[in-house]
Design a protein around this motif. Structure first.
Motif, PDB file in Angstrom:
ATOM      1  N   HIS A   1       0.900  -1.060  -0.030  1.00 11.82           N
ATOM      2  CA  HIS A   1       0.120   0.206   0.055  1.00 11.82           C
ATOM      3  C   HIS A   1       0.989   1.225   0.079  1.00 11.82           C
ATOM      4  O   HIS A   1       1.754   1.487   0.850  1.00 11.82           O
ATOM      5  CB  HIS A   1      -1.025   0.258   1.060  1.00 11.82           C
ATOM      6  CG  HIS A   1      -1.743  -1.010   1.421  1.00 11.82           C
ATOM      7  ND1 HIS A   1      -2.872  -1.268   0.659  1.00 11.82           N
ATOM      8  CD2 HIS A   1      -1.654  -2.219   2.468  1.00 11.82           C
ATOM      9  CE1 HIS A   1      -3.676  -1.934   1.197  1.00 11.82           C
ATOM     10  NE2 HIS A   1      -2.875  -2.849   2.102  1.00 11.82           N
ATOM     11  N   GLY A   2       0.676   2.198  -0.990  1.00 13.37           N
ATOM     12  CA  GLY A   2       1.553   3.382  -0.869  1.00 13.37           C
ATOM     13  C   GLY A   2       1.048   4.557  -0.163  1.00 13.37           C
ATOM     14  O   GLY A   2       0.280   4.465   0.849  1.00 13.37           O
TER      15      GLY A   2
ATOM     16  N   PHE B   1       1.847  -4.364   3.564  1.00 17.47           N
ATOM     17  CA  PHE B   1       2.809  -3.190   4.014  1.00 17.47           C
ATOM     18  C   PHE B   1       2.305  -1.972   3.656  1.00 17.47           C
ATOM     19  O   PHE B   1       2.006  -1.824   2.322  1.00 17.47           O
ATOM     20  CB  PHE B   1       4.087  -3.668   3.438  1.00 17.47           C
ATOM     21  CG  PHE B   1       5.247  -2.515   3.821  1.00 17.47           C
ATOM     22  CD1 PHE B   1       5.836  -2.558   4.904  1.00 17.47           C
ATOM     23  CD2 PHE B   1       5.475  -1.541   2.646  1.00 17.47           C
ATOM     24  CE1 PHE B   1       6.736  -1.516   4.930  1.00 17.47           C
ATOM     25  CE2 PHE B   1       6.478  -0.660   2.904  1.00 17.47           C
ATOM     26  CZ  PHE B   1       7.262  -0.678   4.224  1.00 17.47           C
ATOM     27  N   GLN B   2       2.340  -0.834   4.472  1.00 16.54           N
ATOM     28  CA  GLN B   2       2.234   0.478   3.992  1.00 16.54           C
ATOM     29  C   GLN B   2       3.118   1.323   4.394  1.00 16.54           C
ATOM     30  O   GLN B   2       3.663   1.371   5.544  1.00 16.54           O
ATOM     31  CB  GLN B   2       0.613   0.875   4.610  1.00 16.54           C
ATOM     32  CG  GLN B   2       0.280   2.181   4.196  1.00 16.54           C
ATOM     33  CD  GLN B   2       0.738   3.565   4.528  1.00 16.54           C
ATOM     34  OE1 GLN B   2       1.067   3.594   5.873  1.00 16.54           O
ATOM     35  NE2 GLN B   2       0.862   4.431   3.715  1.00 16.54           N
ATOM     36  N   THR B   3       3.577   2.232   3.612  1.00 15.53           N
ATOM     37  CA  THR B   3       4.383   3.464   3.918  1.00 15.53           C
ATOM     38  C   THR B   3       4.240   4.762   3.111  1.00 15.53           C
ATOM     39  O   THR B   3       3.760   4.612   1.972  1.00 15.53           O
ATOM     40  CB  THR B   3       6.075   2.829   3.500  1.00 15.53           C
ATOM     41  OG1 THR B   3       6.798   3.981   4.355  1.00 15.53           O
ATOM     42  CG2 THR B   3       6.081   2.838   2.156  1.00 15.53           C
ATOM     43  N   ASN B   4       4.607   5.934   3.694  1.00 20.76           N
ATOM     44  CA  ASN B   4       4.511   7.043   2.958  1.00 20.76           C
ATOM     45  C   ASN B   4       5.924   7.392   2.597  1.00 20.76           C
ATOM     46  O   ASN B   4       6.110   8.515   2.206  1.00 20.76           O
ATOM     47  CB  ASN B   4       4.007   8.200   4.054  1.00 20.76           C
ATOM     48  CG  ASN B   4       2.580   7.713   4.251  1.00 20.76           C
ATOM     49  OD1 ASN B   4       1.745   7.675   3.339  1.00 20.76           O
ATOM     50  ND2 ASN B   4       2.053   8.037   5.586  1.00 20.76           N
ATOM     51  N   ARG B   5       6.856   6.588   2.456  1.00 17.58           N
ATOM     52  CA  ARG B   5       8.129   6.736   2.317  1.00 17.58           C
ATOM     53  C   ARG B   5       8.671   6.036   1.149  1.00 17.58           C
ATOM     54  O   ARG B   5       8.500   4.662   1.232  1.00 17.58           O
ATOM     55  CB  ARG B   5       9.388   6.625   3.322  1.00 17.58           C
ATOM     56  CG  ARG B   5       9.075   7.690   4.729  1.00 17.58           C
ATOM     57  CD  ARG B   5      10.016   7.641   5.649  1.00 17.58           C
ATOM     58  NE  ARG B   5      10.324   6.246   5.866  1.00 17.58           N
ATOM     59  CZ  ARG B   5       9.737   5.294   6.881  1.00 17.58           C
ATOM     60  NH1 ARG B   5       8.395   5.615   7.170  1.00 17.58           N
ATOM     61  NH2 ARG B   5      10.124   4.166   7.065  1.00 17.58           N
TER      62      ARG B   5
ATOM     63  N   VAL C   1       3.065 -10.215  -6.025  1.00 14.68           N
ATOM     64  CA  VAL C   1       2.750  -9.066  -5.155  1.00 14.68           C
ATOM     65  C   VAL C   1       1.534  -8.186  -5.962  1.00 14.68           C
ATOM     66  O   VAL C   1       1.308  -8.107  -7.093  1.00 14.68           O
ATOM     67  CB  VAL C   1       4.063  -8.001  -5.721  1.00 14.68           C
ATOM     68  CG1 VAL C   1       3.970  -6.560  -5.191  1.00 14.68           C
ATOM     69  CG2 VAL C   1       5.430  -8.777  -4.848  1.00 14.68           C
ATOM     70  N   LEU C   2       1.035  -7.625  -5.011  1.00 11.60           N
ATOM     71  CA  LEU C   2      -0.184  -6.763  -5.278  1.00 11.60           C
ATOM     72  C   LEU C   2       0.198  -5.429  -4.967  1.00 11.60           C
ATOM     73  O   LEU C   2       0.916  -5.167  -3.751  1.00 11.60           O
ATOM     74  CB  LEU C   2      -1.416  -7.004  -4.470  1.00 11.60           C
ATOM     75  CG  LEU C   2      -2.075  -8.536  -4.550  1.00 11.60           C
ATOM     76  CD1 LEU C   2      -3.107  -8.461  -3.773  1.00 11.60           C
ATOM     77  CD2 LEU C   2      -2.684  -8.403  -6.049  1.00 11.60           C
ATOM     78  N   ILE C   3       0.234  -4.425  -5.633  1.00 12.01           N
ATOM     79  CA  ILE C   3       0.599  -3.082  -5.362  1.00 12.01           C
ATOM     80  C   ILE C   3      -0.527  -2.102  -5.590  1.00 12.01           C
ATOM     81  O   ILE C   3      -0.864  -2.049  -6.888  1.00 12.01           O
ATOM     82  CB  ILE C   3       1.949  -2.771  -5.871  1.00 12.01           C
ATOM     83  CG1 ILE C   3       2.586  -1.291  -5.301  1.00 12.01           C
ATOM     84  CG2 ILE C   3       2.017  -2.594  -7.434  1.00 12.01           C
ATOM     85  CD1 ILE C   3       3.963  -1.057  -5.681  1.00 12.01           C
ATOM     86  N   ASN C   4      -0.918  -1.263  -4.611  1.00 12.26           N
ATOM     87  CA  ASN C   4      -1.755   0.282  -4.963  1.00 12.26           C
ATOM     88  C   ASN C   4      -0.532   1.018  -4.566  1.00 12.26           C
ATOM     89  O   ASN C   4      -0.741   1.444  -3.362  1.00 12.26           O
ATOM     90  CB  ASN C   4      -3.063  -0.025  -4.499  1.00 12.26           C
ATOM     91  CG  ASN C   4      -3.607   1.252  -4.381  1.00 12.26           C
ATOM     92  OD1 ASN C   4      -3.120   2.287  -5.105  1.00 12.26           O
ATOM     93  ND2 ASN C   4      -4.851   1.379  -4.054  1.00 12.26           N
ATOM     94  N   ALA C   5       0.283   1.904  -5.195  1.00 10.99           N
ATOM     95  CA  ALA C   5       1.129   2.716  -4.919  1.00 10.99           C
ATOM     96  C   ALA C   5       0.609   3.918  -4.922  1.00 10.99           C
ATOM     97  O   ALA C   5       1.519   5.068  -4.596  1.00 10.99           O
ATOM     98  CB  ALA C   5       2.334   2.647  -5.963  1.00 10.99           C
ATOM     99  N   GLY C   6      -0.625   4.029  -5.111  1.00 13.93           N
ATOM    100  CA  GLY C   6      -1.118   5.659  -5.173  1.00 13.93           C
ATOM    101  C   GLY C   6      -0.567   6.517  -5.852  1.00 13.93           C
ATOM    102  O   GLY C   6      -0.104   6.036  -7.142  1.00 13.93           O
TER     103      GLY C   6
END
Length: 143
Positions: A3-4, A44-48, A67-72
């Motif tokens: 998660h982005g 996993f979520q990060t703002n960095r 891998v699933l990704i929503n990077a925003g």
């Protein structure tokens, strides 16, 4: 599940685009579906941005199956995350809660598009669940 940026604000941020479900609720739904499908889901979520790249590297070393990704917003400009994802040899599914193609013009382009197995967008929580189903299916075919 990666998660982005700003995803820790789901449930509070722009409910018209993202609904009212929190990140913890999304992760719980993914965990439940993962059990049903026989897959372990780690979120996993990060703002960095650097932390996201490091988590992708760790996934490579640990041998994740998909891998699933929503990077925003990173989806549209982060070549660093794109390059980290390109290291992976497993299926990568890009997903978005909102329909990025029906939003602001800058959101129409994904720098990940050329390297991911596929993209799912516009279905809210269902984008995550569809993405997990697609990732599990692709990973099982790859083995």
């Amino acid at each position: 599940m990666l998660h982005g940026i700003n995803h820790n604000m789901f449930g509070k941020r722009d409910p018209k685009q993202y609904g009212t479900m929190t990140l913890a609720e999304i992760d719980a739904q993914l965990q439940a579906l993962g059990k049903e499908l026989g897959a372990e889901v780690e979120s996993f979520q990060t703002n960095r941005e650097g932390a996201m790249c490091e988590r992708i590297h760790r996934g490579f070393v640990e041998g994740v199956d998909a891998v699933l990704i929503n990077a925003g917003a990173w989806t549209h400009y982060s070549y660093g995350i794109r390059d980290a994802l390109a290291i992976l040899t497993v299926p990568v599914v890009e997903l978005h809660m909102s329909n990025i193609h029906a939003r602001e013009k800058f959101r129409h382009h994904s720098v990940f598009a050329e390297i991911v197995k596929g993209q799912i967008c516009g279905f809210g929580l269902e984008s995550y669940l569809l993405g997990l189903r697609a990732a599990v299916s692709a990973a099982s075919r790859a083995q």
